[in-house]
Design a protein around this motif. Structure first.
Motif, PDB file in Angstrom:
ATOM      1  N   SER A   1       0.835  -1.200   0.000  1.00  0.00           N
ATOM      2  CA  SER A   1       0.000   0.000   0.000  1.00  0.00           C
ATOM      3  C   SER A   1       0.868   1.248   0.000  1.00  0.00           C
ATOM      4  CB  SER A   1      -0.930   0.013   1.216  1.00  0.00           C
ATOM      5  OG  SER A   1      -0.171   0.093   2.413  1.00  0.00           O
ATOM      6  N   GLY A   2       0.286   2.354  -0.438  1.00  0.00           N
ATOM      7  CA  GLY A   2       1.030   3.593  -0.529  1.00  0.00           C
ATOM      8  C   GLY A   2       1.582   4.065   0.794  1.00  0.00           C
ATOM      9  N   ASP A   3       0.899   3.760   1.901  1.00  0.00           N
ATOM     10  CA  ASP A   3       1.396   4.179   3.212  1.00  0.00           C
ATOM     11  C   ASP A   3       2.342   3.161   3.835  1.00  0.00           C
ATOM     12  OD1 ASP A   3      -0.338   2.165   3.927  1.00  0.00           O
ATOM     13  OD2 ASP A   3      -1.732   3.454   5.044  1.00  0.00           O
ATOM     14  N   GLY A   4       2.597   2.073   3.120  1.00  0.00           N
ATOM     15  CA  GLY A   4       3.534   1.067   3.621  1.00  0.00           C
ATOM     16  C   GLY A   4       3.031   0.273   4.799  1.00  0.00           C
ATOM     17  N   LEU A   5       1.741   0.267   5.064  1.00  0.00           N
ATOM     18  CA  LEU A   5       1.187  -0.416   6.242  1.00  0.00           C
ATOM     19  C   LEU A   5       0.380  -1.653   5.890  1.00  0.00           C
ATOM     20  CD1 LEU A   5       0.101   2.647   8.413  1.00  0.00           C
ATOM     21  CD2 LEU A   5       2.245   1.341   8.470  1.00  0.00           C
ATOM     22  N   ALA A   6       0.323  -2.009   4.610  1.00  0.00           N
ATOM     23  CA  ALA A   6      -0.377  -3.225   4.208  1.00  0.00           C
ATOM     24  C   ALA A   6       0.423  -3.911   3.102  1.00  0.00           C
ATOM     25  CB  ALA A   6      -1.783  -2.902   3.725  1.00  0.00           C
ATOM     26  N   TYR A   7       0.599  -5.217   3.236  1.00  0.00           N
ATOM     27  CA  TYR A   7       1.340  -6.023   2.274  1.00  0.00           C
ATOM     28  C   TYR A   7       0.437  -7.162   1.818  1.00  0.00           C
ATOM     29  CZ  TYR A   7       5.650  -3.526   3.252  1.00  0.00           C
ATOM     30  OH  TYR A   7       6.605  -2.544   3.353  1.00  0.00           O
ATOM     31  N   ARG A   8       0.126  -7.157   0.532  1.00  0.00           N
ATOM     32  CA  ARG A   8      -0.776  -8.169  -0.026  1.00  0.00           C
ATOM     33  C   ARG A   8       0.052  -9.216  -0.760  1.00  0.00           C
ATOM     34  NH1 ARG A   8      -4.955  -5.546  -3.620  1.00  0.00           N
ATOM     35  NH2 ARG A   8      -6.203  -5.366  -1.707  1.00  0.00           N
ATOM     36  N   PHE A   9       0.065 -10.426  -0.225  1.00  0.00           N
ATOM     37  CA  PHE A   9       0.816 -11.523  -0.820  1.00  0.00           C
ATOM     38  C   PHE A   9      -0.119 -12.401  -1.636  1.00  0.00           C
ATOM     39  CE2 PHE A   9       3.410 -10.254   2.768  1.00  0.00           C
ATOM     40  CZ  PHE A   9       4.702 -10.330   2.265  1.00  0.00           C
ATOM     41  N   ARG A  10       0.264 -12.675  -2.874  1.00  0.00           N
ATOM     42  CA  ARG A  10      -0.482 -13.602  -3.727  1.00  0.00           C
ATOM     43  C   ARG A  10       0.248 -14.945  -3.695  1.00  0.00           C
ATOM     44  NH1 ARG A  10      -4.420 -12.796  -7.054  1.00  0.00           N
ATOM     45  NH2 ARG A  10      -4.042 -10.538  -7.033  1.00  0.00           N
ATOM     46  N   LEU A  11      -0.409 -15.973  -3.183  1.00  0.00           N
ATOM     47  CA  LEU A  11       0.230 -17.267  -2.993  1.00  0.00           C
ATOM     48  C   LEU A  11       0.200 -18.079  -4.282  1.00  0.00           C
ATOM     49  CD1 LEU A  11      -1.258 -18.281   0.482  1.00  0.00           C
ATOM     50  CD2 LEU A  11       0.574 -16.644  -0.049  1.00  0.00           C
ATOM     51  N   ARG A  12       1.161 -18.972  -4.394  1.00  0.00           N
ATOM     52  CA  ARG A  12       1.191 -19.884  -5.534  1.00  0.00           C
ATOM     53  C   ARG A  12       0.152 -20.990  -5.304  1.00  0.00           C
ATOM     54  NH1 ARG A  12       6.028 -18.744  -8.368  1.00  0.00           N
ATOM     55  NH2 ARG A  12       7.593 -17.682  -7.052  1.00  0.00           N
ATOM     56  N   PRO A  13      -0.737 -21.212  -6.232  1.00  0.00           N
ATOM     57  CA  PRO A  13      -1.769 -22.246  -6.029  1.00  0.00           C
ATOM     58  C   PRO A  13      -1.188 -23.650  -5.938  1.00  0.00           C
ATOM     59  CG  PRO A  13      -1.845 -21.378  -8.270  1.00  0.00           C
ATOM     60  CD  PRO A  13      -0.915 -20.487  -7.509  1.00  0.00           C
ATOM     61  N   GLU A  14       0.049 -23.838  -6.443  1.00  0.00           N
ATOM     62  CA  GLU A  14       0.651 -25.171  -6.395  1.00  0.00           C
ATOM     63  C   GLU A  14       1.331 -25.472  -5.062  1.00  0.00           C
ATOM     64  OE1 GLU A  14       3.768 -22.577  -8.644  1.00  0.00           O
ATOM     65  OE2 GLU A  14       1.605 -22.585  -8.236  1.00  0.00           O
ATOM     66  N   ALA A  15       1.380 -24.506  -4.138  1.00  0.00           N
ATOM     67  CA  ALA A  15       2.042 -24.723  -2.850  1.00  0.00           C
ATOM     68  C   ALA A  15       1.352 -25.841  -2.075  1.00  0.00           C
ATOM     69  CB  ALA A  15       2.041 -23.438  -2.033  1.00  0.00           C
ATOM     70  N   ARG A  16       2.139 -26.786  -1.596  1.00  0.00           N
ATOM     71  CA  ARG A  16       1.601 -27.967  -0.935  1.00  0.00           C
ATOM     72  C   ARG A  16       2.404 -28.330   0.311  1.00  0.00           C
ATOM     73  NH1 ARG A  16      -1.822 -27.080  -4.049  1.00  0.00           N
ATOM     74  NH2 ARG A  16      -3.002 -28.477  -5.423  1.00  0.00           N
ATOM     75  N   PHE A  17       1.708 -28.929   1.286  1.00  0.00           N
ATOM     76  CA  PHE A  17       2.368 -29.571   2.407  1.00  0.00           C
ATOM     77  C   PHE A  17       2.787 -30.977   1.973  1.00  0.00           C
ATOM     78  CE2 PHE A  17      -0.236 -26.359   4.602  1.00  0.00           C
ATOM     79  CZ  PHE A  17       0.752 -25.761   5.365  1.00  0.00           C
ATOM     80  N   HIS A  18       3.578 -31.631   2.793  1.00  0.00           N
ATOM     81  CA  HIS A  18       4.117 -32.934   2.423  1.00  0.00           C
ATOM     82  C   HIS A  18       3.057 -34.010   2.310  1.00  0.00           C
ATOM     83  CE1 HIS A  18       8.210 -31.501   4.223  1.00  0.00           C
ATOM     84  NE2 HIS A  18       8.045 -31.091   2.981  1.00  0.00           N
ATOM     85  N   ASP A  19       1.885 -33.824   2.896  1.00  0.00           N
ATOM     86  CA  ASP A  19       0.816 -34.813   2.760  1.00  0.00           C
ATOM     87  C   ASP A  19      -0.044 -34.555   1.532  1.00  0.00           C
ATOM     88  OD1 ASP A  19      -0.580 -32.562   3.507  1.00  0.00           O
ATOM     89  OD2 ASP A  19      -1.592 -33.490   5.224  1.00  0.00           O
ATOM     90  N   GLY A  20       0.335 -33.569   0.718  1.00  0.00           N
ATOM     91  CA  GLY A  20      -0.399 -33.262  -0.495  1.00  0.00           C
ATOM     92  C   GLY A  20      -1.476 -32.214  -0.338  1.00  0.00           C
ATOM     93  N   SER A  21      -1.762 -31.808   0.905  1.00  0.00           N
ATOM     94  CA  SER A  21      -2.802 -30.794   1.129  1.00  0.00           C
ATOM     95  C   SER A  21      -2.303 -29.426   0.686  1.00  0.00           C
ATOM     96  CB  SER A  21      -3.213 -30.765   2.603  1.00  0.00           C
ATOM     97  OG  SER A  21      -2.104 -30.441   3.428  1.00  0.00           O
ATOM     98  N   ARG A  22      -3.213 -28.592   0.241  1.00  0.00           N
ATOM     99  CA  ARG A  22      -2.849 -27.290  -0.296  1.00  0.00           C
ATOM    100  C   ARG A  22      -2.487 -26.322   0.826  1.00  0.00           C
ATOM    101  NH1 ARG A  22      -6.409 -23.358  -4.360  1.00  0.00           N
ATOM    102  NH2 ARG A  22      -4.851 -21.673  -4.426  1.00  0.00           N
ATOM    103  N   LEU A  23      -1.484 -25.506   0.595  1.00  0.00           N
ATOM    104  CA  LEU A  23      -1.102 -24.451   1.523  1.00  0.00           C
ATOM    105  C   LEU A  23      -1.838 -23.185   1.094  1.00  0.00           C
ATOM    106  CD1 LEU A  23       2.545 -23.680   2.703  1.00  0.00           C
ATOM    107  CD2 LEU A  23       0.854 -21.891   2.303  1.00  0.00           C
ATOM    108  N   THR A  24      -2.664 -22.648   1.982  1.00  0.00           N
ATOM    109  CA  THR A  24      -3.537 -21.537   1.623  1.00  0.00           C
ATOM    110  C   THR A  24      -3.320 -20.325   2.528  1.00  0.00           C
ATOM    111  OG1 THR A  24      -5.347 -22.154   3.114  1.00  0.00           O
ATOM    112  CG2 THR A  24      -5.278 -23.242   0.954  1.00  0.00           C
ATOM    113  N   ALA A  25      -4.064 -19.274   2.209  1.00  0.00           N
ATOM    114  CA  ALA A  25      -4.013 -18.050   3.008  1.00  0.00           C
ATOM    115  C   ALA A  25      -4.405 -18.323   4.453  1.00  0.00           C
ATOM    116  CB  ALA A  25      -4.923 -16.995   2.400  1.00  0.00           C
ATOM    117  N   ASP A  26      -5.276 -19.314   4.667  1.00  0.00           N
ATOM    118  CA  ASP A  26      -5.693 -19.661   6.020  1.00  0.00           C
ATOM    119  C   ASP A  26      -4.507 -20.169   6.841  1.00  0.00           C
ATOM    120  OD1 ASP A  26      -7.736 -19.665   7.893  1.00  0.00           O
ATOM    121  OD2 ASP A  26      -8.290 -21.751   7.496  1.00  0.00           O
ATOM    122  N   ASP A  27      -3.608 -20.928   6.213  1.00  0.00           N
ATOM    123  CA  ASP A  27      -2.409 -21.412   6.903  1.00  0.00           C
ATOM    124  C   ASP A  27      -1.467 -20.260   7.234  1.00  0.00           C
ATOM    125  OD1 ASP A  27      -2.930 -24.334   6.733  1.00  0.00           O
ATOM    126  OD2 ASP A  27      -2.773 -23.954   4.586  1.00  0.00           O
TER     127      ASP A  27
END
Length: 628
Positions: free
Chosen positions: A133-159
């Motif tokens: 953000s212009g004021d430097g107080l918010a950082y919006r990260f766009r995650l890779r949809p292919e990100a996975r944990f070792h059990d195959g479950s998806r790594l999401t914004a909730d994690d």
């Protein structure tokens, strides 16, 4: 003996930083709205500088064709958070409780990954991009949809949200303190997460957050995060926990189908099928194990061993390689730290007297084969950050408001440790020490320095590794001459960590590793707020308004020149406090390894590079008779 050897918060979090103001286009306002987000970018750095473009194929310092395979085994070269050099009893390395296993960072991915040839840049890993953000107080990260944990479950914004909030609430105090200005984490979609920061936030905070491990929320839904446990956790990184025996060794196995193995930040790294850490309670026993090929790689931290110990069959038969690589990073401050929370160390004259009894010149010649230089600054190895000459210009402007509360030495030539005649008993320095003790109320009586109540001045050195015994013993001999009764208290690693966490010591030895872009880590080590935080790295309990002000000036610097000016001002103040006995440093890595490895011709500037970018060389291993 070389480095006392510990990586601390100065190096753990400080390299990950972002300028609060004056950043490039990504942090610029959009249509005049300071809360609007700029364009998405592939990386972040302290002052907006990125060496690599968005489409870079790999870092310059790696071998993109490095083969996979083999084993890299070593003893722990450093430690952080709750880790120990000599043992482990938990696989949770992100809390205060227990002695965490080395290598657990191999198991967890982070939002962004460090470039080791830049002072403070990070590039996308779990996060494909970030918008600011212009004021430097918010950082919006766009995650890779292919990100996975070792059990195959998806790594999401909730994690991501769960991990950062959990580390802030229940993580190790050093982590919790470093991210306390994270106000909230907003989930915008399954693959978009926004971090909202306090207006008080430091320059470091955004990339400190981007470099923290991301855990599986689902995995911990049935398990307490802050438990000390030997159950291997679910991760998403290039390795997972393999075989281990508590307190003796731990192995990490490369994940063959690791989701991020082909990303630019990972090409040419994580090349070994196994990484293994061996633990020894005695340094000499550990060296004998290396000679017997119980592990294959060793960074030698003992000058005596480096000078005289490498004359065994493996070396003579050219099966063991000895290599010296330049260390171009700031070495930071190594030495013995006084616990200023204890009354006997509160008089600066006493601290100065104790410094005068330490004969570095004798130790370096007789115990360390002349291999070291004297540390004079907490920013040792970074001349642009070290105070020199009289304070003037911007440095003087930072210090001037505290003139009436600081000694004159802060404004003139910065203090340096005394140089002895190398005799081991420099009479001139020892007489000065006795005079200072008398001025502090400790007069000589029957060979002891006693106060008006007849109480002797006593000091206990807390240690867990006998490797420093010859050095401490010589220091104690010097202290005895000036009437100070000193002793070594040797404890096991677990008790040592407990006492460190509770600040239950007189004097401890430590090496404070230093970031090339100092930031939040300085607050954790030198600020008033950290002095009472259990488990903090403020070993001396430093709590001085002038120190706090200089640290804040460093954290709010808007350019590297402003940063260096503030660092030099802090250096002046810290040197004037005599809160430690500065020890020694060297500007190289002395490595020994069984000849089974190859590595790029040029190591990255800001790290040792092993094992991250080395690889197993099967042809060399066969010649050396080394098996994977």
């Amino acid at each position: 003996m070389a480095y006392v050897g510990a990586a601390t918060a100065l190096g753990l979090f400080a390299p990950r930083a972002w300028a609060q103001e004056g950043a490039p286009a990504a942090a610029g306002a959009v249509d005049g709205d300071p809360k609007a987000f700029g364009p998405e970018r592939h990386g972040l750095s302290a002052f907006g500088e990125l060496q690599y473009p968005a489409d870079f194929p790999h870092f310059d310092y790696v071998n993109p064709a490095a083969p996979k395979g083999g084993t890299f085994s070593q003893v722990p070269p450093n430690r952080s958070l709750n880790q120990s050099f000599t043992t482990f009893n938990t696989l949770n390395a992100y809390i205060l409780k227990g002695d965490g296993a080395q290598g657990m960072d191999l198991v967890f991915d982070t939002l962004m990954a460090r470039a080791d040839d830049e002072p403070d840049a990070l590039y996308g890993l779990i996060a494909k991009s970030v918008a600011v953000s212009g004021d430097g107080l918010a950082y919006r990260f766009r995650l890779r949809p292919e990100a996975r944990f070792h059990d195959g479950s998806r790594l999401t914004a909730d994690d991501v949200k769960w991990s950062l909030e959990t580390l802030k609430a229940r993580g190790h105090p050093l982590i919790a303190q470093s991210i306390h200005d994270l106000e909230r984490v907003d989930i915008e979609s399954e693959d978009v997460v926004t971090l909202r920061l306090s207006p008080k936030r430091t320059r470091d905070l955004p990339l400190t957050l981007a470099a923290l491990p991301i855990f599986s929320k689902a995995y911990y839904s049935a398990k307490p995060f802050d438990a000390s446990t030997l159950e291997p956790p679910l991760g998403s990184g290039p390795y997972k926990v393999g075989r281990f025996e508590q307190g003796r060794f731990i192995e990490f196995e490369r994940v063959a189908d690791y989701w991020a193995k082909d990303l630019a930040v990972n090409v040419g790294r994580s090349n070994f099928d196994r990484q293994r850490f061996e633990f020894f309670r005695d340094r000499d026993v550990g060296f004998e194990a290396f000679k017997a090929r119980a592990y294959l790689f060793r960074e030698e931290f003992t000058s005596r061993t480096w000078a005289t110990g490498y004359d065994f069959p493996g070396v003579r038969e050219n099966k063991v390689v000895r290599e010296t690589l330049p260390d171009l990073t700031p070495s930071g401050g190594q030495g013995w730290f006084f616990n200023l929370r204890r009354k006997k160390f509160q008089d600066p004259k006493i601290r100065e007297a104790l410094n005068l009894a330490f004969d570095f010149e004798w130790m370096n010649r007789n115990l360390m084969f002349g291999a070291y230089k004297r540390t004079v600054s907490v920013f040792q190895g970074a001349p642009e950050m070290m105070a020199m000459g009289a304070a003037q210009g911007p440095e003087l402007a930072l210090l001037e408001p505290f003139r009436d509360k600081l000694p004159d030495s802060v404004f003139g030539e910065p203090p340096v440790p005394p140089v002895s005649d190398g005799s081991g008993q420099d009479r001139n320095l020892l007489r000065q020490a006795q005079r200072l003790l008398r001025e502090a109320g400790y007069a000589p009586k029957d060979g002891r320095a006693v106060n008006a109540a007849g109480e002797p001045l006593t000091i206990e050195f807390l240690e867990f590794d006998p490797g420093l015994d010859p050095h401490v013993s010589k220091f104690i001999a010097g202290l005895k001459i000036i009437g100070v009764e000193a002793s070594i208290r040797m404890v096991d690693a677990a008790q040592y960590q407990q006492r460190m966490n509770a600040f239950d010591y007189d004097v401890v030895s430590q090496r404070m590793s230093m970031s090339s872009t100092p930031g939040e880590g300085l607050r954790q080590v030198y600020s008033s707020e950290s002095a009472a935080v259990q488990g903090s790295q403020n070993l001396s309990g430093i709590a001085y308004p002038a120190v706090d002000a200089m640290v804040e000036a460093i954290l709010s610097a808007k350019s590297r020149e402003e940063l260096n000016v503030a660092c030099r001002a802090l250096d002046r103040v810290l040197r004037s406090l005599n809160f430690w006995v500065p020890a020694w440093y060297k500007d190289s890595h002395t490595l020994a390894y069984w000849d089974a490895f190859s590595h790029p011709a040029q190591k990255p500037r800001y790290t040792r590079g092993a094992p991250e970018f080395w690889w197993w060389d099967a042809e060399k291993a066969d010649k050396a008779g080394v098996k994977a």
